[in-house]
Design a protein around this motif. Structure first.
Motif, PDB file in Angstrom:
ATOM      1  N   MET A  48       0.833  -1.191   0.000  1.00  0.00           N
ATOM      2  CA  MET A  48       0.000   0.000   0.000  1.00  0.00           C
ATOM      3  C   MET A  48       0.876   1.252   0.000  1.00  0.00           C
ATOM      4  O   MET A  48       2.004   1.235   0.471  1.00  0.00           O
ATOM      5  CB  MET A  48      -0.897   0.013   1.227  1.00  0.00           C
ATOM      6  CG  MET A  48      -1.849  -1.162   1.327  1.00  0.00           C
ATOM      7  SD  MET A  48      -2.924  -1.011   2.760  1.00  0.00           S
ATOM      8  CE  MET A  48      -3.743  -2.594   2.684  1.00  0.00           C
ATOM      9  N   LEU A  49       0.319   2.315  -0.536  1.00  0.00           N
ATOM     10  CA  LEU A  49       1.043   3.561  -0.542  1.00  0.00           C
ATOM     11  C   LEU A  49       0.849   4.274   0.786  1.00  0.00           C
ATOM     12  O   LEU A  49      -0.031   5.082   0.975  1.00  0.00           O
ATOM     13  CB  LEU A  49       0.568   4.443  -1.689  1.00  0.00           C
ATOM     14  CG  LEU A  49       0.831   3.868  -3.070  1.00  0.00           C
ATOM     15  CD1 LEU A  49       0.343   4.835  -4.119  1.00  0.00           C
ATOM     16  CD2 LEU A  49       2.298   3.606  -3.250  1.00  0.00           C
ATOM     17  N   LEU A  50       1.726   3.987   1.722  1.00  0.00           N
ATOM     18  CA  LEU A  50       1.511   4.440   3.093  1.00  0.00           C
ATOM     19  C   LEU A  50       1.820   5.911   3.283  1.00  0.00           C
ATOM     20  O   LEU A  50       1.417   6.518   4.270  1.00  0.00           O
ATOM     21  CB  LEU A  50       2.388   3.593   4.028  1.00  0.00           C
ATOM     22  CG  LEU A  50       2.086   2.096   3.941  1.00  0.00           C
ATOM     23  CD1 LEU A  50       3.075   1.325   4.780  1.00  0.00           C
ATOM     24  CD2 LEU A  50       0.671   1.818   4.378  1.00  0.00           C
ATOM     25  N   ALA A 105     -10.892  -0.864  -1.185  1.00  0.00           N
ATOM     26  CA  ALA A 105     -11.479   0.370  -1.712  1.00  0.00           C
ATOM     27  C   ALA A 105     -11.889   1.295  -0.571  1.00  0.00           C
ATOM     28  O   ALA A 105     -11.701   2.516  -0.644  1.00  0.00           O
ATOM     29  CB  ALA A 105     -12.687   0.040  -2.588  1.00  0.00           C
ATOM     30  N   GLY A 106     -12.421   0.715   0.507  1.00  0.00           N
ATOM     31  CA  GLY A 106     -12.791   1.526   1.661  1.00  0.00           C
ATOM     32  C   GLY A 106     -11.592   2.188   2.308  1.00  0.00           C
ATOM     33  O   GLY A 106     -11.624   3.377   2.639  1.00  0.00           O
ATOM     34  N   ASP A 108      -3.711   0.624  -3.576  1.00  0.00           N
ATOM     35  CA  ASP A 108      -2.756   1.257  -4.484  1.00  0.00           C
ATOM     36  C   ASP A 108      -3.463   1.890  -5.678  1.00  0.00           C
ATOM     37  O   ASP A 108      -3.144   3.002  -6.099  1.00  0.00           O
ATOM     38  CB  ASP A 108      -1.743   0.224  -4.987  1.00  0.00           C
ATOM     39  CG  ASP A 108      -0.786  -0.217  -3.888  1.00  0.00           C
ATOM     40  OD1 ASP A 108      -0.731   0.468  -2.853  1.00  0.00           O
ATOM     41  OD2 ASP A 108      -0.101  -1.235  -4.072  1.00  0.00           O
ATOM     42  N   PHE A 109      -4.456   1.176  -6.219  1.00  0.00           N
ATOM     43  CA  PHE A 109      -5.163   1.693  -7.387  1.00  0.00           C
ATOM     44  C   PHE A 109      -5.990   2.920  -7.021  1.00  0.00           C
ATOM     45  O   PHE A 109      -6.032   3.900  -7.777  1.00  0.00           O
ATOM     46  CB  PHE A 109      -6.075   0.616  -7.971  1.00  0.00           C
ATOM     47  CG  PHE A 109      -6.822   1.068  -9.193  1.00  0.00           C
ATOM     48  CD1 PHE A 109      -6.202   1.093 -10.422  1.00  0.00           C
ATOM     49  CD2 PHE A 109      -8.143   1.483  -9.099  1.00  0.00           C
ATOM     50  CE1 PHE A 109      -6.884   1.523 -11.557  1.00  0.00           C
ATOM     51  CE2 PHE A 109      -8.837   1.912 -10.214  1.00  0.00           C
ATOM     52  CZ  PHE A 109      -8.206   1.928 -11.452  1.00  0.00           C
ATOM     53  N   VAL A 132      -3.363   5.790  -6.391  1.00  0.00           N
ATOM     54  CA  VAL A 132      -2.524   6.166  -7.533  1.00  0.00           C
ATOM     55  C   VAL A 132      -3.319   6.205  -8.824  1.00  0.00           C
ATOM     56  O   VAL A 132      -3.172   7.100  -9.636  1.00  0.00           O
ATOM     57  CB  VAL A 132      -1.331   5.183  -7.678  1.00  0.00           C
ATOM     58  CG1 VAL A 132      -0.509   5.521  -8.909  1.00  0.00           C
ATOM     59  CG2 VAL A 132      -0.455   5.225  -6.438  1.00  0.00           C
ATOM     60  N   GLY A 133      -4.201   5.229  -9.026  1.00  0.00           N
ATOM     61  CA  GLY A 133      -4.986   5.163 -10.247  1.00  0.00           C
ATOM     62  C   GLY A 133      -4.154   4.732 -11.439  1.00  0.00           C
ATOM     63  O   GLY A 133      -2.982   4.383 -11.334  1.00  0.00           O
ATOM     64  N   ILE A 134      -4.791   4.759 -12.591  1.00  0.00           N
ATOM     65  CA  ILE A 134      -4.079   4.376 -13.802  1.00  0.00           C
ATOM     66  C   ILE A 134      -3.106   5.465 -14.227  1.00  0.00           C
ATOM     67  O   ILE A 134      -2.253   5.227 -15.080  1.00  0.00           O
ATOM     68  CB  ILE A 134      -5.050   4.073 -14.954  1.00  0.00           C
ATOM     69  CG1 ILE A 134      -5.889   5.306 -15.285  1.00  0.00           C
ATOM     70  CG2 ILE A 134      -5.940   2.898 -14.616  1.00  0.00           C
ATOM     71  CD1 ILE A 134      -6.784   5.131 -16.497  1.00  0.00           C
TER      72      ILE A 134
END
Length: 315
Positions: A1-3, A146-147, A215-216, A219-221
């Motif tokens: 995860m992007l902590l 997602a939450g 992460d998505f 950050v997303g695509i």
């Protein structure tokens, strides 16, 4: 995860120009309330998604997750204690730690988010959506992740483990990711011993799905990518980036250290720019047209502020 997204984006109070007067103040207050409303919507959406992942998938089938949520699920299954109560009680020390490490606003948002999740788990009912264990692990992790990601976008967290990890990185020679990994290894090992190996394995799958979803969401695509371009045609490449792509570029001079002319120590310019992942292919193709021999180094950039970059849809 992007902590690193644990640290919320703070609303900065800017000095209004004298000519702005009351209109400038009203505009600033309007932006302030819009930001608060957006954060509130993201936090509520995060709570609903996490509650769906827990009550609609993981809880009815005895699966757990990592972090404080995983500890709460494990204790609840072994003792029959209320999951809502456990999530609040176990997270309180981490909220206090977050107050001292990340600020009062972050701690308040996190506390309200965790309390809302506890109430949702207590009062809102979700019917079991599937009996397939693989689908349960994947989609339970997806909705839970997602939450967590939406809550981070709103400036809070649903799990206090990351707060502890941020604190411990200042005391130990380890990264945030390393500490979270060690904590989760202990949790899943305990699940394998106290519950069953199969449950632990499916729980690990749910955790991995949650981690990738976080992460998505964060950050997303349009993940940022930093490019360093070294070429003897740097003026044309710089104009390509600034004039056509409308992005910022930093140009610095360096000396060639290897190659057929390395002994002559030729001067060459290097260009550094940051674009989204969707723009990388088009940019590198154009660079290749200008200089097929250009040396291009690409690295992922987790987040950034300021500059001439394409903004993500949510921040």
């Amino acid at each position: 995860m992007l902590l690193e997204h644990l640290i919320p984006t703070r609303l900065r109070f800017r000095k209004l120009p004298p000519a702005a007067g009351g209109a400038g103040l009203r505009a600033y207050l309007g932006q302030h309330w819009q930001a608060l409303l957006l954060h509130g919507v993201l936090l509520l959406a995060g709570v609903f998604s996490a509650a769906l992942g827990l009550k609609g998938f993981l809880l009815p089938n005895g699966f757990i997750d990592g972090g404080v949520t995983g500890i709460s699920l494990l204790i609840s299954q072994l003792t029959g204690a209320s999951l809502s109560l456990l999530i609040v009680l176990i997270n309180i020390p981490f909220v206090v730690l977050g107050y001292y490490q990340l600020g009062r606003k972050f701690a308040l948002k996190t506390l309200l988010t965790i309390l809302t999740l506890a109430v949702a788990l207590l009062l809102v009912s979700f019917p079991p959506l599937t009996q397939d264990k693989l689908l349960i692990a994947v989609f339970g992790g997806f909705f839970l992740g997602a939450g967590v990601g939406l809550a981070m976008r709103g400036g809070g967290v649903l799990d206090g483990t990351e707060i502890l990890a941020v604190y411990l990185t200042r005391k130990l020679p380890a990264s945030v990711g390393d500490i979270v990994l060690v904590i989760n290894i202990i949790i899943f090992s305990a699940a394998a011993w106290l519950l069953s190996i199969e449950t632990a394995l499916y729980s690990i799958l749910a955790y991995l799905a949650a981690a990738k979803t976080v992460d998505f969401i964060l950050v997303g695509i349009e993940e940022y990518t930093g490019l360093t371009i070294i070429s003897f045609h740097s003026p044309q490449i710089r104009r390509l980036i600034t004039d056509q792509l409308r992005r910022g570029a930093t140009v610095y001079e360096c000396t060639q250290g290897f190659g057929t002319h390395g002994h002559q120590r030729l001067k060459v310019e290097a260009i550094f720019t940051v674009v989204t992942r969707l723009e990388v292919v088009g940019l590198t193709d154009e660079i290749h047209k200008i200089d097929p021999q250009a040396f291009v180094v690409m690295q992922s950039v987790s987040d950034m502020r300021g500059g001439l970059i394409k903004k993500r849809a949510l921040h």
